[in-house]
Design a protein around this motif. Structure first.
Motif, short mmCIF file in Angstrom:
data_model
loop_
_atom_site.label_atom_id
_atom_site.label_comp_id
_atom_site.label_asym_id
_atom_site.label_seq_id
_atom_site.Cartn_x
_atom_site.Cartn_y
_atom_site.Cartn_z
N UNK A 133 0.83 -1.20 0.00
CA UNK A 133 0.00 0.00 0.00
C UNK A 133 0.87 1.26 0.00
N UNK A 134 0.28 2.33 -0.45
CA UNK A 134 0.93 3.62 -0.49
C UNK A 134 1.06 4.21 0.92
N UNK A 135 0.02 4.03 1.74
CA UNK A 135 -0.04 4.65 3.06
C UNK A 135 -0.62 3.62 4.04
N UNK A 173 -0.57 -5.84 5.31
CA UNK A 173 -0.27 -4.68 4.48
C UNK A 173 1.18 -4.29 4.66
N UNK A 174 1.82 -3.86 3.54
CA UNK A 174 3.22 -3.43 3.55
C UNK A 174 3.30 -2.02 2.98
N UNK A 175 4.01 -1.13 3.66
CA UNK A 175 4.37 0.17 3.09
C UNK A 175 5.89 0.16 2.97
N UNK A 176 6.37 0.14 1.73
CA UNK A 176 7.81 0.02 1.50
C UNK A 176 8.55 1.31 1.81
N UNK A 236 6.68 1.07 -6.20
CA UNK A 236 6.46 1.34 -7.62
C UNK A 236 4.97 1.56 -7.83
N UNK A 237 4.61 2.74 -8.29
CA UNK A 237 3.21 3.04 -8.58
C UNK A 237 2.80 2.33 -9.87
N UNK A 238 1.63 1.73 -9.85
CA UNK A 238 1.07 1.08 -11.04
C UNK A 238 -0.35 1.58 -11.23
N UNK A 239 -0.88 1.33 -12.38
CA UNK A 239 -2.28 1.67 -12.62
C UNK A 239 -3.16 0.76 -11.75
N UNK A 240 -4.29 1.26 -11.29
CA UNK A 240 -5.18 0.38 -10.51
C UNK A 240 -5.58 -0.85 -11.31
N UNK A 273 -5.11 2.89 -1.73
CA UNK A 273 -4.09 2.48 -2.69
C UNK A 273 -4.68 1.77 -3.90
N UNK A 274 -5.95 2.00 -4.19
CA UNK A 274 -6.59 1.41 -5.36
C UNK A 274 -6.97 -0.04 -5.22
#
Length: 148
Positions: A12-14, A67-70, A76-80, A132-133
């Motif tokens: 996840x992003x956050x 859940x992991x927040x790196x 790496x952001x990807x499209x949903x 995070x989509x």
């Protein structure tokens, strides 16, 4: 060979946003930690792996999400993910009241992709985008609570 599902892991992003969303839906936090080191590099297959993690459990005690927040390497952001893409698809939850679940999701800015569908007067279900989509499905069994 006996096998049991341990959990489903999602980057996840956050982390706090994801934990807030899923705990509002009724999951409980079993633990939070920060992981790194050679063992983490080996297990995950990433050099310098360093992440904040949280493990949540469903109220029935049978399902867990991790859940992991790196922190490193950079996420790496990807499209949903689209509903028809190959690969990890969605997380699905049975809910007693889909309207209540959707009200909770809406407080987090998460809404159905298209609406709520009824399948053969058996289920009401919908997909929505969570933090995070993440694709999240809610399904309400309409047979529960129906008089026999």
């Amino acid at each position: 060979m006996p096998i049991a599902l341990e959990n489903v892991g999602i980057a996840v992003r956050d982390l706090d946003e994801a934990v807030s969303f899923f705990t509002d839906l009724g999951l409980t936090v079993l633990g939070r930690d920060e992981v790194s080191g050679e063992w983490a590099d080996t297990a995950v297959g990433l050099d310098g792996n360093h992440a904040k993690i949280a493990v949540l459990q469903t109220p029935d005690g049978r399902g867990q999400l991790e859940f992991f927040e790196y922190i490193h390497p950079d996420a790496i952001e990807t499209e949903p993910t689209l509903p028809n893409e190959i690969g990890m698809h969605r997380v699905a939850f049975s809910v007693d009241d889909i309207d209540d679940a959707l009200a909770i999701a809406a407080r987090h800015g998460c809404h159905p992709l298209r609406g709520v569908a009824t399948y053969e007067d058996v289920y009401k279900l919908t997909y929505l985008r969570g933090p995070s989509g993440i694709l999240v499905m809610f399904a309400q069994d309409l047979r529960k609570g129906a008089s026999a």
